[in-house]
Design a protein around this motif. Structure first.
Motif, PDB file in Angstrom:
ATOM      1  N   UNK A 277      -0.116   0.868   4.952  1.00 15.49           N
ATOM      2  CA  UNK A 277       0.949   1.571   4.271  1.00 15.49           C
ATOM      3  C   UNK A 277       1.967   2.089   5.273  1.00 15.49           C
ATOM      4  N   UNK A 278       3.026   2.718   4.747  1.00 17.67           N
ATOM      5  CA  UNK A 278       4.087   3.221   5.621  1.00 17.67           C
ATOM      6  C   UNK A 278       3.764   4.596   6.187  1.00 17.67           C
ATOM      7  N   UNK A 279       2.771   5.256   5.633  1.00 14.01           N
ATOM      8  CA  UNK A 279       2.332   6.534   6.160  1.00 14.01           C
ATOM      9  C   UNK A 279       2.842   7.726   5.366  1.00 14.01           C
ATOM     10  N   UNK A 280       2.052   8.787   5.394  1.00 21.64           N
ATOM     11  CA  UNK A 280       2.441  10.046   4.770  1.00 21.64           C
ATOM     12  C   UNK A 280       2.123  11.180   5.750  1.00 21.64           C
ATOM     13  N   UNK A 281       3.061  12.099   5.905  1.00 18.13           N
ATOM     14  CA  UNK A 281       2.922  13.145   6.908  1.00 18.13           C
ATOM     15  C   UNK A 281       2.097  14.305   6.369  1.00 18.13           C
TER      16      UNK A 281
ATOM     17  N   UNK B 151      -5.280  16.250  -0.809  1.00 17.30           N
ATOM     18  CA  UNK B 151      -5.884  14.992  -1.237  1.00 17.30           C
ATOM     19  C   UNK B 151      -4.841  13.889  -1.143  1.00 17.30           C
ATOM     20  N   UNK B 152      -5.145  12.885  -0.332  1.00 20.72           N
ATOM     21  CA  UNK B 152      -4.270  11.728  -0.198  1.00 20.72           C
ATOM     22  C   UNK B 152      -4.748  10.606  -1.111  1.00 20.72           C
ATOM     23  N   UNK B 153      -3.782   9.862  -1.619  1.00 18.13           N
ATOM     24  CA  UNK B 153      -4.079   8.684  -2.437  1.00 18.13           C
ATOM     25  C   UNK B 153      -3.312   7.504  -1.893  1.00 18.13           C
ATOM     26  N   UNK B 154      -3.878   6.325  -2.085  1.00 18.48           N
ATOM     27  CA  UNK B 154      -3.197   5.098  -1.676  1.00 18.48           C
ATOM     28  C   UNK B 154      -3.533   4.007  -2.685  1.00 18.48           C
ATOM     29  N   UNK B 155      -2.491   3.485  -3.319  1.00 16.37           N
ATOM     30  CA  UNK B 155      -2.672   2.428  -4.314  1.00 16.37           C
ATOM     31  C   UNK B 155      -2.207   1.097  -3.747  1.00 16.37           C
ATOM     32  N   UNK B 156      -3.052   0.106  -3.872  1.00 19.28           N
ATOM     33  CA  UNK B 156      -2.720  -1.253  -3.444  1.00 19.28           C
ATOM     34  C   UNK B 156      -2.210  -2.036  -4.633  1.00 19.28           C
ATOM     35  N   UNK B 157      -1.157  -2.809  -4.403  1.00 10.78           N
ATOM     36  CA  UNK B 157      -0.596  -3.625  -5.478  1.00 10.78           C
ATOM     37  C   UNK B 157      -0.092  -4.937  -4.928  1.00 10.78           C
TER      38      UNK B 157
ATOM     39  N   UNK C 294       0.879  -1.174   0.000  1.00 11.14           N
ATOM     40  CA  UNK C 294       0.000   0.000   0.000  1.00 11.14           C
ATOM     41  C   UNK C 294       0.913   1.219   0.000  1.00 11.14           C
ATOM     42  N   UNK C 295       0.804   2.028  -1.033  1.00 13.40           N
ATOM     43  CA  UNK C 295       1.698   3.172  -1.181  1.00 13.40           C
ATOM     44  C   UNK C 295       0.878   4.459  -1.173  1.00 13.40           C
ATOM     45  N   UNK C 296       1.148   5.280  -0.146  1.00 16.45           N
ATOM     46  CA  UNK C 296       0.432   6.545  -0.003  1.00 16.45           C
ATOM     47  C   UNK C 296       1.166   7.675  -0.715  1.00 16.45           C
ATOM     48  N   UNK C 297       0.405   8.696  -1.097  1.00 19.93           N
ATOM     49  CA  UNK C 297       0.992   9.905  -1.653  1.00 19.93           C
ATOM     50  C   UNK C 297       0.056  11.074  -1.363  1.00 19.93           C
ATOM     51  N   UNK C 298       0.594  12.286  -1.448  1.00 19.04           N
ATOM     52  CA  UNK C 298      -0.237  13.477  -1.319  1.00 19.04           C
ATOM     53  C   UNK C 298      -0.083  14.252  -0.030  1.00 19.04           C
TER      54      UNK C 298
END
Length: 124
Positions: free
Chosen positions: A115-119, A19-25, A4-8
């Motif tokens: 996910x690893x988290x986004x600040x 706006x945060x996004x998280x894509x699962x792969x 799970x990779x977060x961004x934003x």
């Protein structure tokens, strides 16, 4: 292996939006509930918002502190969950973690992944 990779995330002034996004792969057979948790400095991780998957009868669930300001949504084709955050307050400052409940095998059990988290920092 599931990722799970977060961004934003980032720095925003009070009253602003992110706006945060998280894509699962990875190996995903069935994707159930997805959503977001957060952890502020010195505090425990808490629920922010969840959006239902294929086995849930409900739609969305929000923490009282974000109702009316945050909106969670998902794109099942992209295996992605979003968090639109408006009217941000300094109290929203935290590391935001993506969450997904899923199966890696149709015969297996649903498991929780993070996910690893986004600040997100809300400050003037």
């Amino acid at each position: 292996q599931v990722q799970l990779v977060e961004s934003g995330g980032g720095l925003v002034q009070p009253g602003g939006s992110l706006r945060l996004s998280c894509a699962a792969s990875g190996r995903i057979a069935m994707l159930n509930v997805m959503g977001w948790y957060r952890q502020a400095p010195g505090k425990e991780r808490e629920l922010v918002a969840l959006v239902a998957g294929i086995t849930s009868s409900s739609g969305t669930d929000y923490a009282d502190s974000v109702k009316g300001r945050f909106t969670v949504s998902r794109d099942n084709n992209k295996k992605t969950v979003y968090l639109q955050m408006n009217s941000l307050e300094p109290e929203d400052t935290a590391v935001y973690y993506c969450y997904a409940n899923l199966k890696t095998d149709y015969r297996g059990d649903f498991m929780n992944y993070w996910g690893k988290g986004t600040l997100v920092t809300v400050s003037s």
